[in-house]
Motif scaffolding. Structure first.
Motif, mmCIF file in Angstrom:
data_model
loop_
_atom_site.group_PDB
_atom_site.id
_atom_site.type_symbol
_atom_site.label_atom_id
_atom_site.label_comp_id
_atom_site.label_asym_id
_atom_site.label_seq_id
_atom_site.Cartn_x
_atom_site.Cartn_y
_atom_site.Cartn_z
ATOM 1 N N SER A 280 71.488 -15.465 81.202
ATOM 2 C CA SER A 280 71.592 -16.155 82.485
ATOM 3 C C SER A 280 70.386 -15.712 83.307
ATOM 4 O O SER A 280 69.457 -15.133 82.764
ATOM 5 C CB SER A 280 72.929 -15.821 83.162
ATOM 6 N N TYR A 281 70.392 -15.987 84.603
ATOM 7 C CA TYR A 281 69.188 -15.740 85.389
ATOM 8 C C TYR A 281 69.482 -14.963 86.668
ATOM 9 O O TYR A 281 70.508 -15.164 87.314
ATOM 10 C CB TYR A 281 68.527 -17.062 85.794
ATOM 11 N N LEU A 282 68.545 -14.106 87.019
ATOM 12 C CA LEU A 282 68.465 -13.531 88.351
ATOM 13 C C LEU A 282 67.323 -14.265 89.038
ATOM 14 O O LEU A 282 66.184 -14.217 88.573
ATOM 15 C CB LEU A 282 68.171 -12.032 88.282
ATOM 16 N N VAL A 283 67.627 -14.961 90.128
ATOM 17 C CA VAL A 283 66.658 -15.846 90.775
ATOM 18 C C VAL A 283 66.365 -15.352 92.187
ATOM 19 O O VAL A 283 67.286 -15.058 92.951
ATOM 20 C CB VAL A 283 67.194 -17.296 90.836
ATOM 21 N N PHE A 284 65.100 -15.248 92.526
ATOM 22 C CA PHE A 284 64.681 -14.952 93.894
ATOM 23 C C PHE A 284 64.119 -16.227 94.488
ATOM 24 O O PHE A 284 63.157 -16.791 93.977
ATOM 25 C CB PHE A 284 63.625 -13.846 93.914
ATOM 26 N N GLY A 285 64.724 -16.685 95.594
ATOM 27 C CA GLY A 285 64.283 -17.915 96.223
ATOM 28 C C GLY A 285 65.328 -18.998 96.123
ATOM 29 O O GLY A 285 66.407 -18.813 95.575
ATOM 30 N N ALA A 286 64.996 -20.152 96.661
ATOM 31 C CA ALA A 286 65.931 -21.273 96.728
ATOM 32 C C ALA A 286 65.700 -22.225 95.573
ATOM 33 O O ALA A 286 64.678 -22.898 95.511
ATOM 34 C CB ALA A 286 65.785 -22.002 98.060
ATOM 35 N N GLU A 287 66.662 -22.287 94.660
ATOM 36 C CA GLU A 287 66.594 -23.262 93.579
ATOM 37 C C GLU A 287 67.060 -24.618 94.100
ATOM 38 O O GLU A 287 67.353 -24.798 95.286
ATOM 39 C CB GLU A 287 67.478 -22.809 92.411
ATOM 40 N N ASP A 288 67.177 -25.582 93.167
ATOM 41 C CA ASP A 288 67.722 -26.879 93.545
ATOM 42 C C ASP A 288 69.150 -26.702 94.068
ATOM 43 O O ASP A 288 69.875 -25.797 93.669
ATOM 44 C CB ASP A 288 67.725 -27.815 92.325
ATOM 45 N N GLN A 289 69.559 -27.570 94.949
ATOM 46 C CA GLN A 289 70.889 -27.502 95.530
ATOM 47 C C GLN A 289 71.944 -27.571 94.440
ATOM 48 O O GLN A 289 71.932 -28.458 93.584
ATOM 49 C CB GLN A 289 71.103 -28.649 96.529
ATOM 50 N N VAL A 290 72.868 -26.614 94.462
ATOM 51 C CA VAL A 290 73.932 -26.557 93.460
ATOM 52 C C VAL A 290 75.146 -27.327 93.968
ATOM 53 O O VAL A 290 75.638 -27.066 95.078
ATOM 54 C CB VAL A 290 74.323 -25.096 93.172
ATOM 55 N N PRO A 291 75.664 -28.281 93.184
ATOM 56 C CA PRO A 291 76.845 -29.046 93.614
ATOM 57 C C PRO A 291 78.050 -28.127 93.803
ATOM 58 O O PRO A 291 78.220 -27.145 93.077
ATOM 59 C CB PRO A 291 77.061 -30.034 92.457
ATOM 60 N N ASN A 292 78.873 -28.441 94.786
ATOM 61 C CA ASN A 292 80.141 -27.740 95.013
ATOM 62 C C ASN A 292 79.984 -26.270 95.367
ATOM 63 O O ASN A 292 80.920 -25.479 95.205
ATOM 64 C CB ASN A 292 81.051 -27.871 93.780
#
Length: 467
Positions: A280-292
């Protein structure tokens, strides 16, 4: 992971007060950097991190290891009573979940130095100091124990020691920074002692960390970290090289990276009980909008525990019926009583007795056909193996949060195999007054986002699949 209060401020492993300065590019695209999180029991590691033992032989041994490591972390948490983000690039690191050993819950791979080298770090959401096992100013730097890995500052052109006479050293953390300064250019030393018995000592330094974006581009950021050359219980770090701090504190790696990459970070907790080759991922910053995606506020103003992630629970329901739990159980005080923290570094969910007893009472009618028995957790029962166990009999739990958010975990988030023919409810009892702790097993199968700029935490159901 916790440090002794006589040496440092509890649960705040300070990286530095030397603020990072980030210069935004004129035009920045939305990109991401991912760190690899590796499951502790993954075949990729070969054996348990930090031990000389092989993988757990069965589910009983595995759950026992998780529960034992939770005890050390809980002891640390119960002893201790804002970041303005900016829209920027986002970066992501592949990672996998790992059973808590008292120091961290995940493994990540991080590239640091010039030339860059890859290091494997334990992720700790309750601390603020990122440190590496390190060989610096040593008499014989080539002399290392078998199986141990180190960062060698003299091999990196971007390494910068922090002099003990500098203003930066004086403003790092008075509780943990040593006053030792034999000469003006000597390193700025620290000494940390953790309540679970781990002790680390070394010197602070500045170094370039390499971030790789999703489009293949790279960027280096100077971060302040710790060079740990004094470490007891070294066998606990045989397969990892240090700790990556994700605590809620302006000095942590997470806060500094989030400040540069959009004011937030997130990770997806895959099913802990299934060992997979994917990450899986550890993400820094704003990804695409996640539904729900549902959000609730971080109670940073109500709590003095600034390195943790406190949220306001409004209740717990079982099969749609709200339980009669006193409201004060969810009210956080500055003495560390009540309220709930989201802690991916704790495995099992801990509830104070007023809430625990109500949850157990709500489960018992549905599980009355199974005999209660002893196990590694507080409520265990005899049950057939998974293939024969009827999950439809298990009540559905939901945690309700301020603002209307509701977490509905999967059954495997709170029903665990303890041993052959024995299952346990994934909740443990805490004596009042203490705080409630949401563990990572209840959080699994969800994407979690920590919006530090807006002081919110969000979650959405996810399979945590790689793109």
């Amino acid at each position: 992971m916790e440090r002794n209060i006589s040496l440092v401020s509890l649960l705040c492993f300070i990286i530095f007060n030397g603020c990072l300065v980030f210069e935004a590019d004129a035009v920045k695209s939305q990109r991401s950097e991912k760190l690899k999180l590796i499951h502790r029991h993954s075949p990729e590691l070969g054996h348990n991190p930090g031990t000389t033992l092989g993988p757990p032989k069965n589910s009983e041994e595995r759950l026992k290891q998780l529960v034992q490591s939770d005890k050390a972390r809980l002891h640390a948490i119960k002893r201790r009573l804002g970041v303005v983000g900016k829209a920027n690039d986002w970066v992501e690191f592949p990672f996998r979940s790992a059973a808590d050993m008292g120091i961290g819950q995940y493994f990540v791979s991080l590239r640091m130095g010039t030339p860059a080298k890859t290091f494997t770090l334990l992720v700790d959401t309750g601390s603020c100091l990122t440190w590496f096992k390190c060989k610096y100013m040593c008499v014989d730097c080539s002399s290392v124990e078998e199986g141990q890995r180190y960062f060698y500052p003299n091999q990196s052109r971007s390494f910068k020691s922090i002099p003990c006479s500098s203003q930066e050293c004086k403003t790092i953390d008075k509780a943990s920074t040593l006053v030792t300064c034999p000469h003006p250019n000597a390193p700025c030393y620290y000494d940390y002692s953790y309540l679970d018995g781990l002790n680390v000592g070394g010197s602070y330094f500045n170094e370039t960390v390499k971030f790789r974006f999703s489009n293949g581009q790279k960027k280096g950021l100077e971060m302040t970290m710790g060079c740990t050359d004094g470490l007891n219980q070294k066998n606990r770090f045989k397969t990892v090289d240090g700790i990556l701090a994700l605590g809620l504190n302006p000095l942590s790696f997470a806060v500094k990276a989030a400040h540069e990459f959009g004011g937030k970070f997130s990770f997806c907790l895959e099913n802990h009980w299934i060992i997979k080759s994917e990450s899986s991922y550890l993400v820094f910053g704003a990804e695409d909008q996640v539904p729900n995606m549902q959000f609730t506020d971080l109670l940073t103003e109500e709590s003095k525990m600034t390195s943790l992630y406190p949220i306001k629970v409004t209740g717990i329901s079982v099969n749609g019926t709200m339980l009669d739990i006193p409201s004060y159980v969810w009210d956080m005080t500055d003495r560390g009583a009540g309220g709930m923290i989201v802690d991916s570094g704790t495995t099992v969910t801990h509830l104070v007795e007023q809430a625990f007893e109500k949850v157990i009472a709500a489960f018992e009618p549905s599980l009355s056909m199974y005999n209660k028995t002893k196990g590694n957790l507080d409520y265990c029962f005899n049950a057939p193996p998974d293939g024969e166990f009827d999950e439809t009999r298990v009540p559905r739990v939901a945690l309700h949060f301020e603002g209307g958010a509701k977490l509905e975990p999967a059954v495997n988030g709170y029903i665990f195999d303890d041993s052959k023919g024995v299952k346990c409810l994934g909740f443990t009892r805490l004596a009042w007054p203490q705080m409630n702790i949401m563990g990572n097993l209840l959080m699994q199968n969800h994407l979690w986002e920590f919006d530090l700029a807006n002081k919110k935490v969000g979650f959405a159901r996810s399979k945590c699949m790689l793109d």
